[in-house]
Motif scaffolding. Structure first.
Motif, short mmCIF file in Angstrom:
data_model
loop_
_atom_site.label_atom_id
_atom_site.label_comp_id
_atom_site.label_asym_id
_atom_site.label_seq_id
_atom_site.Cartn_x
_atom_site.Cartn_y
_atom_site.Cartn_z
N ILE A 352 -18.80 31.30 100.44
CA ILE A 352 -17.74 31.07 99.45
C ILE A 352 -16.40 31.55 100.01
O ILE A 352 -15.37 30.86 99.89
N ASN A 353 -16.37 32.73 100.59
CA ASN A 353 -15.12 33.26 101.14
C ASN A 353 -14.59 32.37 102.27
O ASN A 353 -13.37 32.20 102.42
N GLU A 354 -15.50 31.80 103.04
CA GLU A 354 -15.07 30.88 104.10
C GLU A 354 -14.45 29.63 103.49
O GLU A 354 -13.42 29.14 103.97
N GLN A 355 -15.06 29.12 102.41
CA GLN A 355 -14.51 27.95 101.73
C GLN A 355 -13.14 28.25 101.12
O GLN A 355 -12.22 27.42 101.18
N ILE A 356 -12.98 29.44 100.56
CA ILE A 356 -11.68 29.83 99.98
C ILE A 356 -10.61 29.90 101.07
O ILE A 356 -9.47 29.46 100.87
N ARG A 357 -10.98 30.46 102.22
CA ARG A 357 -10.02 30.57 103.31
C ARG A 357 -9.54 29.20 103.78
O ARG A 357 -8.34 28.98 103.98
N PHE A 358 -10.47 28.27 103.91
CA PHE A 358 -10.10 26.92 104.33
C PHE A 358 -9.24 26.22 103.26
O PHE A 358 -8.24 25.57 103.57
N SER A 359 -9.65 26.39 101.99
CA SER A 359 -8.92 25.73 100.90
C SER A 359 -7.50 26.28 100.78
O SER A 359 -6.54 25.53 100.58
N LYS A 360 -7.36 27.60 100.93
CA LYS A 360 -6.04 28.21 100.83
C LYS A 360 -5.15 27.77 102.00
O LYS A 360 -3.95 27.49 101.82
#
Length: 413
Positions: A352-360
């Motif tokens: 999830i944190n990896e997905q948030i980093r990419f999305s941000k």
């Protein structure tokens, strides 16, 4: 004059700080308020005190019992009609002081005191389990309310981002860099986000009101909830707290067995009295005296009731063991299942944190392209929605993990 204004601002700042502190509450505050407000815990506390009084009463019955009695009789005979004077003595007067003492009552009293102690222990256990259940429900609702609060804060942050970009997009649309339809699409999304914020605020108020209701708090003022600090206590349980119930049931069973046995023991009692007892016929002034005696009884035959009562207690003992074994297995299965869910959730956080980093990062890039008109508005909205979805998943996973820890700590007793 400057000193006066400085003191005034200092006092004002202190007042604002205190008010801000008053509006910030943590989980411990609600747990304490719930315990203070709980009528069940107060009831159990009073029952425990009453059991202490029962012990004093039982001890008092083991001592000699002194009573004072008095009676008077007058049976007149009129024209030969009246009670037979041989039976009624015509008249009588008694005023006696009686003392009774059971010589073989010590074991019965001790067993009765043990019964009261077991009752008090059961009340104490009920109070602990009630407090534990109350803590679990309060913590669970606090986590729910905190999740709603976090949803409000996140929706507000996203709305700020939307409004910031809306001003820029409006300017670019007037400059014919973006079409009017794209601006309207973005504006519709902004309005949806405003509605989402309003809905989240309403949900937080409802969840906070429920938390106050469960905690016995009547204050309806809005507060800021601190993040709950919960850690899973993964310890080896040598003796389960919940197992105390079955131990107490077994001890009460043995106590009843002892009581039955004592009922079939011989009973010996002494009594004495002294005072005045007279028929008032012959020298009534000499009818002062005393008397002593004893009572003795021993059971001989009652149709084998003792054996039948023992059989009932044996069945009760087997039932207690069945419930104990079943609960022990269920408790261990519950702990294993929750522990597995916590582990799986921890693994999910990395993704999830990896997905948030990419999305941000995508939003930051898209925001720069929006400024130059090199990105479609629909793509920018998709990027924001992806970021919101990832953040919502992170927040939901965090809340689920807190609730799982709350459940684990409840059963890990």
């Amino acid at each position: 004059m400057k000193l006066k204004y400085s003191l005034l601002f200092a006092l004002l700042g202190s007042f604002i700080f205190v008010k801000a502190q008053e509006r910030t509450k943590d989980l411990e505050f609600y747990l304490n308020q719930a315990k203070i407000s709980s009528p069940l815990l107060k009831d159990l506390e009073n029952q425990s005190k009453a059991a202490g009084i029962d012990s004093l009463i039982a001890e008092a019955t083991s001592k000699p019992q002194v009573t004072g009695t008095s009676s008077g009789l007058y049976a007149p005979i009129i024209k030969g009609y009246g009670y037979d004077e041989v039976l009624s003595n015509g008249q009588s007067l008694d005023a006696l002081l009686n003392v009774n003492y059971d010589l073989l009552n010590k074991k019965r009293i001790n067993n009765q005191l043990l019964s009261i102690k077991l009752q008090s222990d059961s009340i104490g256990y009920a109070a602990k389990i009630s407090a534990l259940d109350l803590n679990r429900s309060i913590a669970d609702q606090y986590i729910t309310a905190f999740a709603s609060q976090e949803q409000v804060n996140f929706n507000r942050e996203v709305l700020v981002l939307f409004r910031k970009e809306e001003e820029l997009l409006k300017t670019l649309t007037r400059s014919n860099i973006y079409k009017q339809s794209e601006y309207l699409t973005f504006l519709v999304t902004l309005k949806q986000q405003e509605l989402a914020l309003n809905q989240a605020e309403l949900q937080f108020k409802n969840d906070l009101a429920t938390l106050n209701y469960l905690s016995g708090i009547t204050d309806i003022a809005s507060v800021q909830l601190n993040e709950p600090k919960l850690k899973s206590e993964r310890l080896f349980i040598e003796k389960s707290f919940f197992g105390q119930k079955f131990e107490l049931d077994s001890l009460r069973n043995e106590n009843q067995k002892t009581a039955i046995s004592l009922n079939y023991k011989p009973k010996l009692g002494l009594y004495a009295n002294g005072g005045y007892s007279s028929s008032l016929v012959l020298q009534p002034y000499k009818n002062f005296g005393t008397s002593v005696g004893f009572t003795f009884s021993v059971p001989i035959y009652d149709g084998h009731q003792k054996k039948m009562q023992y059989n009932k207690l044996s069945l009760a003992s087997a039932t207690i063991n069945n419930y104990r074994n079943f609960f022990s297995r269920q408790q261990q299965q519950q702990l294993n299942l929750i522990s597995q869910q916590i582990t799986q959730t921890d693994v999910l956080f990395v993704k999830i944190n990896e997905q948030i980093r990419f999305s941000k990062g995508l939003i930051e890039v898209d925001a720069k392209l929006i400024h130059t008109g090199d990105l479609r508005v629909a793509d920018f909205i998709i990027a924001i929605n992806n970021y919101m979805s990832a953040q919502n998943l992170l927040r939901q996973s965090t809340i689920n993990r807190l609730k799982l820890i709350n459940q684990y700590n409840y059963w890990n007793r």
